[in-house]
Scaffold this motif. Structure first.
Motif, PDB file in Angstrom:
ATOM      1  N   SER A 153      22.372   0.969  35.053  1.00  0.00           N
ATOM      2  CA  SER A 153      22.577   0.500  36.421  1.00  0.00           C
ATOM      3  C   SER A 153      23.662   1.284  37.152  1.00  0.00           C
ATOM      4  N   VAL A 154      24.544   1.967  36.404  1.00  0.00           N
ATOM      5  CA  VAL A 154      25.649   2.681  37.054  1.00  0.00           C
ATOM      6  C   VAL A 154      25.567   4.194  36.875  1.00  0.00           C
ATOM      7  N   THR A 155      24.580   4.669  36.147  1.00  0.00           N
ATOM      8  CA  THR A 155      24.442   6.112  35.941  1.00  0.00           C
ATOM      9  C   THR A 155      23.695   6.738  37.112  1.00  0.00           C
ATOM     10  N   PRO A 156      24.257   7.755  37.747  1.00  0.00           N
ATOM     11  CA  PRO A 156      23.567   8.413  38.873  1.00  0.00           C
ATOM     12  C   PRO A 156      22.251   9.050  38.407  1.00  0.00           C
ATOM     13  N   LEU A 157      21.259   8.987  39.260  1.00  0.00           N
ATOM     14  CA  LEU A 157      19.964   9.572  38.927  1.00  0.00           C
ATOM     15  C   LEU A 157      20.087  11.074  38.681  1.00  0.00           C
ATOM     16  N   GLU A 158      21.047  11.704  39.343  1.00  0.00           N
ATOM     17  CA  GLU A 158      21.232  13.151  39.181  1.00  0.00           C
ATOM     18  C   GLU A 158      21.545  13.518  37.735  1.00  0.00           C
ATOM     19  N   ASP A 159      22.205  12.608  37.012  1.00  0.00           N
ATOM     20  CA  ASP A 159      22.547  12.890  35.619  1.00  0.00           C
ATOM     21  C   ASP A 159      21.335  12.828  34.697  1.00  0.00           C
ATOM     22  N   LEU A 160      20.236  12.275  35.196  1.00  0.00           N
ATOM     23  CA  LEU A 160      19.040  12.111  34.368  1.00  0.00           C
ATOM     24  C   LEU A 160      17.922  13.069  34.751  1.00  0.00           C
ATOM     25  N   MET A 161      18.139  13.857  35.770  1.00  0.00           N
ATOM     26  CA  MET A 161      17.098  14.775  36.220  1.00  0.00           C
ATOM     27  C   MET A 161      16.847  15.855  35.165  1.00  0.00           C
ATOM     28  N   PRO A 162      15.592  16.225  34.937  1.00  0.00           N
ATOM     29  CA  PRO A 162      15.288  17.235  33.913  1.00  0.00           C
ATOM     30  C   PRO A 162      15.858  18.602  34.232  1.00  0.00           C
ATOM     31  N   ALA A 201       6.245  -7.250  38.027  1.00  0.00           N
ATOM     32  CA  ALA A 201       6.836  -6.889  39.315  1.00  0.00           C
ATOM     33  C   ALA A 201       8.003  -5.960  39.079  1.00  0.00           C
ATOM     34  N   ALA A 202       7.931  -4.769  39.624  1.00  0.00           N
ATOM     35  CA  ALA A 202       9.013  -3.798  39.451  1.00  0.00           C
ATOM     36  C   ALA A 202      10.187  -4.161  40.335  1.00  0.00           C
ATOM     37  N   PRO A 203      11.426  -3.911  39.922  1.00  0.00           N
ATOM     38  CA  PRO A 203      12.594  -4.187  40.738  1.00  0.00           C
ATOM     39  C   PRO A 203      12.581  -3.362  42.019  1.00  0.00           C
ATOM     40  N   SER A 204      13.234  -3.890  43.012  1.00  0.00           N
ATOM     41  CA  SER A 204      13.299  -3.183  44.291  1.00  0.00           C
ATOM     42  C   SER A 204      14.167  -1.948  44.185  1.00  0.00           C
ATOM     43  N   THR A 205      13.711  -0.885  44.771  1.00  0.00           N
ATOM     44  CA  THR A 205      14.482   0.354  44.734  1.00  0.00           C
ATOM     45  C   THR A 205      15.661   0.312  45.683  1.00  0.00           C
ATOM     46  N   ASN A 206      15.794  -0.772  46.462  1.00  0.00           N
ATOM     47  CA  ASN A 206      16.928  -0.896  47.366  1.00  0.00           C
ATOM     48  C   ASN A 206      18.155  -1.467  46.668  1.00  0.00           C
ATOM     49  N   GLU A 207      17.980  -1.885  45.414  1.00  0.00           N
ATOM     50  CA  GLU A 207      19.112  -2.429  44.687  1.00  0.00           C
ATOM     51  C   GLU A 207      20.004  -1.304  44.191  1.00  0.00           C
ATOM     52  N   ILE A 208      21.138  -1.680  43.631  1.00  0.00           N
ATOM     53  CA  ILE A 208      22.126  -0.685  43.202  1.00  0.00           C
ATOM     54  C   ILE A 208      21.500   0.267  42.198  1.00  0.00           C
ATOM     55  N   ASN A 209      21.448   1.541  42.586  1.00  0.00           N
ATOM     56  CA  ASN A 209      20.843   2.570  41.741  1.00  0.00           C
ATOM     57  C   ASN A 209      19.424   2.218  41.320  1.00  0.00           C
ATOM     58  N   GLY A 210      18.774   1.360  42.088  1.00  0.00           N
ATOM     59  CA  GLY A 210      17.388   1.034  41.776  1.00  0.00           C
ATOM     60  C   GLY A 210      17.231   0.032  40.656  1.00  0.00           C
ATOM     61  N   TRP A 211      18.308  -0.618  40.234  1.00  0.00           N
ATOM     62  CA  TRP A 211      18.184  -1.532  39.086  1.00  0.00           C
ATOM     63  C   TRP A 211      19.253  -2.602  39.164  1.00  0.00           C
ATOM     64  N   ASN A 212      18.851  -3.828  39.398  1.00  0.00           N
ATOM     65  CA  ASN A 212      19.781  -4.940  39.497  1.00  0.00           C
ATOM     66  C   ASN A 212      19.739  -5.729  38.202  1.00  0.00           C
ATOM     67  N   ILE A 213      20.757  -5.541  37.368  1.00  0.00           N
ATOM     68  CA  ILE A 213      20.766  -6.147  36.046  1.00  0.00           C
ATOM     69  C   ILE A 213      20.808  -7.663  36.132  1.00  0.00           C
ATOM     70  N   SER A 214      21.572  -8.212  37.040  1.00  0.00           N
ATOM     71  CA  SER A 214      21.682  -9.663  37.116  1.00  0.00           C
ATOM     72  C   SER A 214      20.344 -10.306  37.435  1.00  0.00           C
ATOM     73  N   ASN A 215      19.571  -9.680  38.323  1.00  0.00           N
ATOM     74  CA  ASN A 215      18.263 -10.224  38.656  1.00  0.00           C
ATOM     75  C   ASN A 215      17.333 -10.203  37.455  1.00  0.00           C
ATOM     76  N   VAL A 216      17.385  -9.076  36.720  1.00  0.00           N
ATOM     77  CA  VAL A 216      16.547  -8.960  35.523  1.00  0.00           C
ATOM     78  C   VAL A 216      16.924 -10.033  34.509  1.00  0.00           C
TER      79      VAL A 216
END
Length: 712
Positions: free
Chosen positions: A244-253, A339-354
């Protein structure tokens, strides 16, 4: 200074400010050899002179000897420091404090100077032992120890707190450290955050990242970021938070292997959770939606996430075997809306909601079907994940396919029997039907070799079917040769008994023989064998095992059948109540229970006789290969069925006889009937399943689905 008899300087050089570490090592060895170390270390307490004068004198002598050895081994500057001290223990500690309290700067190339960290021993012990008061007092006196490397492995106090699982002390240390201190690496190139990720210290991870968010992007010596470290070690809760806190840039191939490695591990980790909702399949699905190109990127192990998905049979319905009632619940009683989480959440993943959603699901699921719910949830997520991953397959060049191991992926899926992956990849890229393995075998020949019937059934929906059935590998083996090879033990082990295994192998051979070109039936491979000759050669041992299995079963059942024949024959002439002396007719001839008695006796006698004859036919069979296909199984089915029936009717005969003899004693009759049902139930439970398996295997429809709809 002169030494006492037997004592001499313990070191080659007297102590000065430059050689303390070497002096200390030599001195310790000498004191141990002279049996004086317990006094110096303080292991042996000072005896009370009033209560034990003898022990006190012995201790005093040792103390004086140890003190003298240390004194004569000191240089002038060192001796002046300890001149007035009379206890060897205090002398030893005074010298240690004098020569080690100067902070030593760590050098990455000087890994052997273990004693350069002696000054931090108290801090190390306090942190590891969970004594925050002692650690705080040490840090008050030596504030520079907060960010110092206090062990030979270059670990700070925070590293030690994490390793020891001292969460409260770790949080206190983080509170006192600067953001730059948290980025200090140990000798292995790990931050304290990496250590916390390995051990799943969820609260410490949160605490450190609140103070320095950039830690999440700092990799270890292997360039592995904390997120990947956490999921690699199965720390699911910590991995969820780090995601939830890792930037997407760090995961790009394009950056490195971290994204693909994490995605692969997220797919594998579905099995690591101890509760029903700890799998990471949902994280994998979410990440692929954010970064589709990760599906075919290579991770640290050189494999792609799609290959990882093709290596997890349990992630799909085709990889799970359910009994009929479980399958019914799975199909009709469990409804899951993904139902996939909303991409508008923090970094695309809201842990509390999950977590809230999971908590709600756990409360609403009956515990008895919780396992099936989790299974179906994973299956749905895996299917959606597969769909997302396969979208870009058709746009790949030949080189890109090779680099991404696409061909290896579909072959892996075939070997593992994952129908969903094979069909999904073929739908996305029809050209994959021409994929070959290292021995030039095409995918449907591989399906035959590994006995994957559902995957092979895809061939019936292709207009290129004949091209596949006529293909030969580098050894001249065609598809029928593949059917002639012995299946893997992992596939045969799902079938009960060697005879049924032999039957299934023959069924495969006959089915493939019916669809290949007639010329292929007599084709010779490089070993000079036709498909049938190859089948006979590779199945020689299995045929012998099947023969022995059949004979053992027939022998046992023949004994039981013969015993029933004897009993029922005797019962027919010793009827309950006896016979009328004048007419010779049974006395209870007109009672309804007598009619049941004589009918069940006759049925048991006739059925057991039939059973014995069938089993004798099995024992005297020639046991040719083709006999295992229908002839022997059919005899076994008749023999078992009639044996079951004879046992049941025998017990009915017994109960009817007792009812006649105990007329009016209904409670006794009911009790005996209940007891008589026990052996019938036990026998049916232990053997009826085998009868059902033989019947289904012999008379069910073709093992292939010839009505398979075309994929494209």
């Amino acid at each position: 200074m002169e030494t006492k008899p037997g004592l001499y300087p313990a070191v080659f050089e007297v102590l000065d400010k430059c050689n303390y570490l070497d002096w200390r090592a030599q001195m310790k060895t000498y004191l141990i050899a002279q049996d004086l170390w317990e006094v110096v270390e303080g292991i042996q307490e000072t005896p009370d002179q009033e209560t034990n004068d003898f022990a006190f004198k012995a201790w005093s002598k040792k103390n004086s000897m140890a003190l003298h050895v240390i004194q004569i081994s000191c240089g002038p500057n060192s001796f002046s420091t300890i001149r007035e001290i009379s206890l060897a223990k205090i002398v030893w500690n005074t010298l240690a404090e004098k020569y080690t309290m100067r902070k030593t700067t760590y050098s990455g190339t000087d890994n052997n100077r273990n004693d350069s960290y002696v000054e931090y021993v108290d801090l190390y012990k306090a942190v590891r032992g969970g004594d925050w008061n002692a650690a705080k007092e040490f840090l008050r006196r030596h504030p520079d120890a907060l960010n110092a490397k206090i062990t030979t492995l270059g670990k700070m106090a925070l590293h030690i707190a994490v390793v020891a699982g001292q969460e409260p002390i770790g949080e206190e240390l983080v509170g006192q450290m600067s953001t730059e201190d948290l980025e200090i690496l140990d000798n292995f190139g790990d931050t304290a955050l990496n250590e916390a990720a390995v051990r799943g210290e969820y609260r410490l991870v949160q605490c450190m990242l609140k103070k320095n968010a950039s830690l999440v992007s700092i990799g270890s010596s292997t360039q592995t970021i904390p997120l990947v470290t956490a999921i690699t070690y199965g720390q699911i809760e910590t991995a969820r938070y780090l995601y939830s806190v890792t930037p997407l840039e760090d995961l790009m191939p394009e950056k490195d292997h971290n994204g693909a490695t994490f995605l692969s591990n997220a797919i594998y980790t579905r099995n690591l959770g101890k509760n029903s909702f700890s799998n990471c399949q949902d994280i994998a699905l979410h990440l692929v939606e954010r970064c589709p190109q990760l599906a075919l990127a290579l991770g640290k192990d050189g494999n792609s996430p799609l290959l990882a998905l093709a290596s997890t049979p349990n992630a799909f319905p085709s990889g799970n075997r359910l009994v009929f009632w479980e399958q019914w619940i799975y199909n009709y009683c469990i409804d899951i809306q993904l139902a996939a989480p909303s991409t508008n959440e923090i970094n695309g993943w809201n842990i509390s909601n999950v977590e809230n959603q999971q908590s709600y699901q756990e409360r609403t699921i009956v515990s008895g079907i919780k396992h099936l719910y989790e299974m179906k949830l994973i299956h749905i997520q895996s299917k959606e994940l597969l769909h997302q991953m396969c979208e870009g397959l058709s746009n790949l060049t030949i080189q890109q396919r090779q680099e991404s191991f696409v061909n290896a992926t579909i072959i892996r899926a075939i070997k593992n029997g994952i129908f969903e992956v094979v069909s999904g990849m073929l739908k996305a890229d029809p050209e994959l039907e021409w994929t070959k393995d290292g021995k030039s075998r095409r995918i449907f020949s591989i399906a035959v070799l590994h006995r994957q019937a559902k995957i092979f059934s895809l061939l019936y929906g292709l207009i290129t079917k004949n091209a596949h059935t006529c293909h030969q590998d580098e050894n001249g083996n065609g598809m029928l040769h593949m059917a002639g090879m012995l299946a893997d033990s992992s596939m045969l082990n799902h079938i009960s008994g060697a005879a049924l295994q032999m039957q299934r192998e023959l069924q495969w051979f006959k089915e493939i023989e019916s669809i290949v070109h007639p010329k292929a039936k007599e084709a010779i491979n490089k070993d000079g064998l036709t498909p049938r000759q190859l089948f006979t050669k590779t199945h020689k041992n299995l045929r012998k095992e099947g023969e022995q299995w059949m004979k053992n079963a027939a022998t046992s059942c023949t004994v039981v059948g013969a015993l029933i024949i004897t009993i029922m024959f005797a019962a027919a002439f010793t009827v309950p109540g006896g016979n009328n002396q004048n007419t010779g007719l049974p006395l209870f001839l007109n009672r309804k229970w007598f009619t049941l008695f004589i009918l069940s006796d006759a049925l048991s006698l006739f059925s057991s006789t039939t059973s014995v004859l069938m089993f004798l036919g099995i024992l005297t069979s020639r046991y040719a290969e083709d006999d295992f296909l229908v002839t022997l199984p059919r005899k076994m089915i008749v023999g078992f069925s009639t044996l079951f029936f004879s046992i049941a009717t025998m017990m009915i005969t017994f109960c009817a006889a007792l009812s006649i003899m105990l007329s009016g004693q209904d409670w006794i009759v009911i009790l005996i009937i209940c007891l008589a049902s026990v052996p019938i139930t036990l026998f049916i439970v232990s053997q009826f399943r085998l009868l059902v398996e033989i019947t289904i295997s012999t008379y069910k429809a073709d093992i292939f689905d010839k009505k398979m709809k075309p994929l494209f």
